[in-house]
Write an enzyme that holds these catalytic residues in place. Structure first.
Site, PDB file in Angstrom:
ATOM      1  N   GLY A 198     -10.888  89.105 -92.294  1.00  0.00           N
ATOM      2  CA  GLY A 198     -10.149  90.160 -92.988  1.00  0.00           C
ATOM      3  C   GLY A 198      -9.484  91.115 -92.009  1.00  0.00           C
ATOM      4  O   GLY A 198      -8.327  91.522 -92.191  1.00  0.00           O
ATOM      5  N   GLU A 204     -11.146  91.671 -99.892  1.00  0.00           N
ATOM      6  CA  GLU A 204     -12.504  91.693-100.468  1.00  0.00           C
ATOM      7  C   GLU A 204     -13.403  91.023 -99.446  1.00  0.00           C
ATOM      8  O   GLU A 204     -13.368  89.803 -99.298  1.00  0.00           O
ATOM      9  CB  GLU A 204     -12.540  90.912-101.785  1.00  0.00           C
ATOM     10  CG  GLU A 204     -11.604  91.429-102.858  1.00  0.00           C
ATOM     11  CD  GLU A 204     -12.169  92.616-103.613  1.00  0.00           C
ATOM     12  OE1 GLU A 204     -13.325  93.005-103.345  1.00  0.00           O
ATOM     13  OE2 GLU A 204     -11.442  93.163-104.455  1.00  0.00           O
ATOM     14  N   CYS A 223     -21.277  88.007-101.850  1.00  0.00           N
ATOM     15  CA  CYS A 223     -20.846  89.143-101.037  1.00  0.00           C
ATOM     16  C   CYS A 223     -21.591  90.415-101.425  1.00  0.00           C
ATOM     17  O   CYS A 223     -21.865  91.256-100.582  1.00  0.00           O
ATOM     18  CB  CYS A 223     -19.355  89.345-101.175  1.00  0.00           C
ATOM     19  SG  CYS A 223     -18.830  89.372-102.901  1.00  0.00           S
ATOM     20  N   GLY A 228     -13.119  86.985 -98.198  1.00  0.00           N
ATOM     21  CA  GLY A 228     -13.808  86.224 -97.164  1.00  0.00           C
ATOM     22  C   GLY A 228     -14.527  87.158 -96.216  1.00  0.00           C
ATOM     23  O   GLY A 228     -14.881  88.286 -96.580  1.00  0.00           O
ATOM     24  N   SER A 229     -14.716  86.714 -95.000  1.00  0.00           N
ATOM     25  CA  SER A 229     -15.514  87.485 -94.055  1.00  0.00           C
ATOM     26  C   SER A 229     -14.752  88.704 -93.531  1.00  0.00           C
ATOM     27  O   SER A 229     -13.515  88.713 -93.478  1.00  0.00           O
ATOM     28  CB  SER A 229     -15.921  86.593 -92.882  1.00  0.00           C
ATOM     29  OG  SER A 229     -14.767  86.142 -92.225  1.00  0.00           O
ATOM     30  N   THR A 230     -15.499  89.702 -93.112  1.00  0.00           N
ATOM     31  CA  THR A 230     -14.903  90.915 -92.566  1.00  0.00           C
ATOM     32  C   THR A 230     -14.122  90.596 -91.301  1.00  0.00           C
ATOM     33  O   THR A 230     -13.034  91.149 -91.066  1.00  0.00           O
ATOM     34  CB  THR A 230     -16.018  91.947 -92.310  1.00  0.00           C
ATOM     35  OG1 THR A 230     -16.577  92.309 -93.580  1.00  0.00           O
ATOM     36  CG2 THR A 230     -15.497  93.193 -91.623  1.00  0.00           C
ATOM     37  N   GLU A 231     -14.644  89.680 -90.503  1.00  0.00           N
ATOM     38  CA  GLU A 231     -13.983  89.314 -89.251  1.00  0.00           C
ATOM     39  C   GLU A 231     -12.571  88.778 -89.507  1.00  0.00           C
ATOM     40  O   GLU A 231     -11.591  89.237 -88.909  1.00  0.00           O
ATOM     41  CB  GLU A 231     -14.847  88.223 -88.612  1.00  0.00           C
ATOM     42  CG  GLU A 231     -14.539  87.873 -87.213  1.00  0.00           C
ATOM     43  CD  GLU A 231     -15.320  86.611 -86.814  1.00  0.00           C
ATOM     44  OE1 GLU A 231     -16.175  86.126 -87.591  1.00  0.00           O
ATOM     45  OE2 GLU A 231     -15.035  86.107 -85.728  1.00  0.00           O
TER      46      GLU A 231
HETATM   47  P1  NAD Z   1     -14.128  83.143 -94.021  1.00  0.00           P
HETATM   48  O1  NAD Z   1     -13.510  84.463 -93.747  1.00  0.00           O
HETATM   49  O2  NAD Z   1     -14.584  82.325 -92.895  1.00  0.00           O
HETATM   50  O3  NAD Z   1     -13.096  82.222 -94.819  1.00  0.00           O
HETATM   51  C1  NAD Z   1     -12.499  82.660 -96.028  1.00  0.00           C
HETATM   52  C2  NAD Z   1     -11.187  81.940 -96.195  1.00  0.00           C
HETATM   53  O4  NAD Z   1     -10.296  82.366 -95.171  1.00  0.00           O
HETATM   54  C3  NAD Z   1     -11.269  80.414 -96.085  1.00  0.00           C
HETATM   55  O5  NAD Z   1     -10.390  79.870 -97.044  1.00  0.00           O
HETATM   56  C4  NAD Z   1     -10.761  80.158 -94.669  1.00  0.00           C
HETATM   57  O6  NAD Z   1     -10.184  78.889 -94.515  1.00  0.00           O
HETATM   58  C5  NAD Z   1      -9.715  81.241 -94.525  1.00  0.00           C
HETATM   59  N1  NAD Z   1      -9.393  81.644 -93.159  1.00  0.00           N
HETATM   60  C6  NAD Z   1     -10.150  81.513 -92.034  1.00  0.00           C
HETATM   61  N2  NAD Z   1      -9.509  82.039 -90.981  1.00  0.00           N
HETATM   62  C7  NAD Z   1      -8.325  82.533 -91.437  1.00  0.00           C
HETATM   63  C8  NAD Z   1      -7.237  83.231 -90.829  1.00  0.00           C
HETATM   64  N3  NAD Z   1      -7.224  83.531 -89.536  1.00  0.00           N
HETATM   65  N4  NAD Z   1      -6.208  83.611 -91.616  1.00  0.00           N
HETATM   66  C9  NAD Z   1      -6.208  83.343 -92.936  1.00  0.00           C
HETATM   67  N5  NAD Z   1      -7.193  82.681 -93.559  1.00  0.00           N
HETATM   68  C10 NAD Z   1      -8.257  82.286 -92.828  1.00  0.00           C
HETATM   69  O7  NAD Z   1     -15.280  83.453 -95.057  1.00  0.00           O
HETATM   70  P2  NAD Z   1     -16.256  82.423 -95.763  1.00  0.00           P
HETATM   71  O8  NAD Z   1     -17.318  82.059 -94.798  1.00  0.00           O
HETATM   72  O9  NAD Z   1     -15.493  81.326 -96.422  1.00  0.00           O
HETATM   73  O10 NAD Z   1     -16.822  83.317 -96.946  1.00  0.00           O
HETATM   74  C11 NAD Z   1     -17.921  84.123 -96.803  1.00  0.00           C
HETATM   75  C12 NAD Z   1     -17.502  85.567 -96.695  1.00  0.00           C
HETATM   76  O11 NAD Z   1     -16.745  85.946 -97.846  1.00  0.00           O
HETATM   77  C13 NAD Z   1     -18.688  86.483 -96.674  1.00  0.00           C
HETATM   78  O12 NAD Z   1     -18.541  87.434 -95.667  1.00  0.00           O
HETATM   79  C14 NAD Z   1     -18.640  87.151 -98.046  1.00  0.00           C
HETATM   80  O13 NAD Z   1     -19.260  88.381 -98.093  1.00  0.00           O
HETATM   81  C15 NAD Z   1     -17.201  87.194 -98.322  1.00  0.00           C
HETATM   82  N6  NAD Z   1     -16.939  87.330 -99.754  1.00  0.00           N
HETATM   83  C16 NAD Z   1     -16.492  88.538-100.237  1.00  0.00           C
HETATM   84  C17 NAD Z   1     -16.274  88.711-101.599  1.00  0.00           C
HETATM   85  C18 NAD Z   1     -15.809  90.027-102.143  1.00  0.00           C
HETATM   86  O14 NAD Z   1     -15.350  90.071-103.274  1.00  0.00           O
HETATM   87  N7  NAD Z   1     -15.907  91.106-101.392  1.00  0.00           N
HETATM   88  C19 NAD Z   1     -16.478  87.646-102.466  1.00  0.00           C
HETATM   89  C20 NAD Z   1     -16.923  86.438-101.953  1.00  0.00           C
HETATM   90  C21 NAD Z   1     -17.140  86.295-100.584  1.00  0.00           C
END
Ligand code: NAD
Length: 515
Positions: free
Chosen positions: A278, A295, A329, A273-276
């Protein structure tokens, strides 16, 4: 292949969603525009039938092998981003549900999955893979409905690759002692896995397949805007006879994810998911002894040298940033092009973009589908407006967007400098920032000038230059004369703020073994 009616030459400036929002709604897979001078003909609509999918009005959580409502009865809606039509109500898991799922996973781990010989575990993974293949059309249509991505991508990329991951890791399940991690590698325990919305089923497969092959049990949390294919995958697990509790699926928003990753019964956290978010998870997990892989985001450079085959590079640029609406990503969102060929590359790119077809994700001719959510569309609008405000030149092909749903036209910014937000921040949309360079050293310096480090692309005729550059680029994946190619046998992951750990290949097993 210039589809659609001939139109005036590409417009500049106002390609933004709001600018075109008032335009008449068009039919399925309506074309963006034609190449200047192209003949006036159109593709007939070719919609994939929705009938192959039956969507329930409500979905429960998948815990201990059965579907059930959330303990407190909370639900949320998941919608079709192309039409804003509600698709279903989905259970929102709370703390009690997380407890129940982790307990189910622990019981299954101790009593069934860990003691089971790898050769037996493999049979379940093969069964899941075969079911994915057999139900591929159903999965593809459901993915496109819930996510907004074009059916040709879900059909030809997401679903086949998800099945390939299960096949690949099924092959490792009885060979773990030959994977290079010592004679008797052990699983870690219960894995809490949180995934994003851009490749919902594929990310679930990336998480579940290696974890299960290595002997762990799983609690998976799909993204709140795209829960449906993970729930269909749960049904496939039932169908495959997977012992109850080996895979659990908890739907919900960020609070559900937070409860899962912080649960003391979880031994391994895997997050995409997002770096923030993560970084937040890294803080929560620090000092708990849990194993963690992240990731995260990216801002990849796609580097085009003056000796590159231009037409091939154009296809690579388009695939690099407009595949999956740029919700990738590892998207090649920064085009670094050698100054001597910059004009011709941009001109040919614009001509090619004018042939892309934006519209109904279920139409087999559609190249660009819907943006996944209102929130993501707002983010893309904010960053593109910042691009203009900071002085870059914005271009989109002439484009009318459907009246309902979340849409954004393919957009190219030229005159971008390294300090611009659109050159530094992940936009996660169909937006390309073009920068130029003169020498290979300058290309390296600019490519590496990012807090991320997930991927990069190189377009050149010289093999020696590819090898030289690949050594210098701080990116987990470097593609040469191609882009966005994935294979389950190939490890994937980032440097710096793109995260740590690798998924895919033999390396992907390490994340789920006590090594
Ligand atoms: P996001 O971080 O907002 O959400 C990702 C997941 O995390 C969702 O299921 C969300 O419900 C959950 N989440 C949100 N807050 C949380 C917390 N505090 N604790 C635990 N889980 C939480 O990201 P997004 O908008 O869904 O996805 C887009 C991001 O994902 C982009 O930055 C993209 O680059 C990244 N991404 C990375 C890869 C990789 O392999 N590096 C692959 C796909 C997407």
């Amino acid at each position: 292949m210039g589809g659609g009616k001939a139109r005036s030459s590409p417009a500049s400036g106002q390609g933004g969603a709001t600018a075109d929002r008032g335009a008449a709604a068009r039919g399925p897979a309506s074309e963006l525009a034609a190449e200047p001078g192209a003949s006036a003909w159109q593709y007939a609509p070719a919609p994939e039938s929705r009938d192959v999918v039956s969507i329930e009005p409500e979905y429960g959580l998948f815990v201990a092998g059965t579907f059930r409502p959330a303990a407190d009865g909370r639900t949320f809606a998941t919608i079709n981003p192309a039409t804003e039509e509600p698709l279903a109500q989905v259970a929102a898991a709370g703390q009690a549900d997380v407890d129940a799922a982790v307990t189910a996973a622990r019981t299954a781990y101790e009593q069934v999955w860990k003691p089971m010989p790898g050769s037996e575990r493999a049979k379940y993974l093969y069964r899941i893979a075969r079911q994915l293949q057999e139900r591929a059309r159903e999965f593809a249509v459901l993915e496109s409905l819930d996510n907004g991505k074009p059916i040709k991508e879900s059909r030809d990329v997401d679903i086949p690759l998800a099945a390939a991951h299960f096949f690949y890791y099924a092959g490792w399940a009885d060979k773990l002692e030959h994977a290079g991690f010592g004679p008797d590698p052990r699983p870690i325990g219960v894995a809490g896995q949180v995934i994003p919305w851009n490749f919902p089923l594929l990310m679930a497969a990336w998480k579940l397949a290696p974890a299960l092959a290595a002997g762990n049990t799983c609690v998976l949390k799909p993204a709140e805007t795209t829960p449906l294919t993970a729930l269909l995958l749960a049904e496939v697990c039932q169908q495959a006879g997977l012992p109850p509790g080996v895979v659990n699926v908890l739907t919900g928003a960020g609070d559900t994810g937070a409860a899962l990753v912080s649960h003391p019964g979880v031994n391994k956290v895997a997050f995409t998911g997002s770096t923030e978010v993560g970084k937040e998870i890294a803080r929560v997990v620090a000092g708990t002894g849990k194993k963690l892989t992240l990731e995260l985001g990216g801002k990849a450079a796609n580097i085009v040298f003056d000796d590159a085959p231009v037409e091939q590079a154009i296809e690579g640029i388009v695939n690099g940033i407009f595949f999956n609406q740029g919700h990738v990503c590892c998207a090649g969102s920064r085009l670094l092009v050698q100054e001597s060929v910059a004009d011709i590359v941009v001109e040919r790119l614009q001509r090619r973009l004018a042939t892309l077809r934006l519209g109904d994700p279920l139409d087999k001719n559609t190249d660009i589908g819907a943006i996944n959510s209102r929130q993501q569309l707002d983010k893309i609008n904010e960053l593109t407006q910042a691009g203009e405000a900071e002085g870059a030149q914005r271009w989109s092909p002439p484009c009318q967007l459907p009246a309902k749903g979340y849409w954004f036209p393919p957009t190219v910014f030229t005159g971008v400098s390294q300090s611009h937000r659109i050159a530094r921040e992940e936009i996660f949309g169909p937006v390309l920032s073009v920068l130029t360079f003169r020498t290979p050293d300058e290309a390296v310096a600019k490519a590496n000038n990012t807090p991320y480090g997930l991927s990069a692309g190189i377009w050149t005729d010289k093999g020696s230059r590819i090898l030289w550059l690949a050594q210098k680029l701080r990116a987990g994946v470097v593609w040469a004369n191609t882009y966005n190619r994935f294979d389950p046998a190939s490890p994937f992951g980032g440097y710096q703020e793109s995260g740590y750990g690798r998924e895919g290949g033999r390396h992907g097993l390490a994340a789920y073994l006590n090594v």
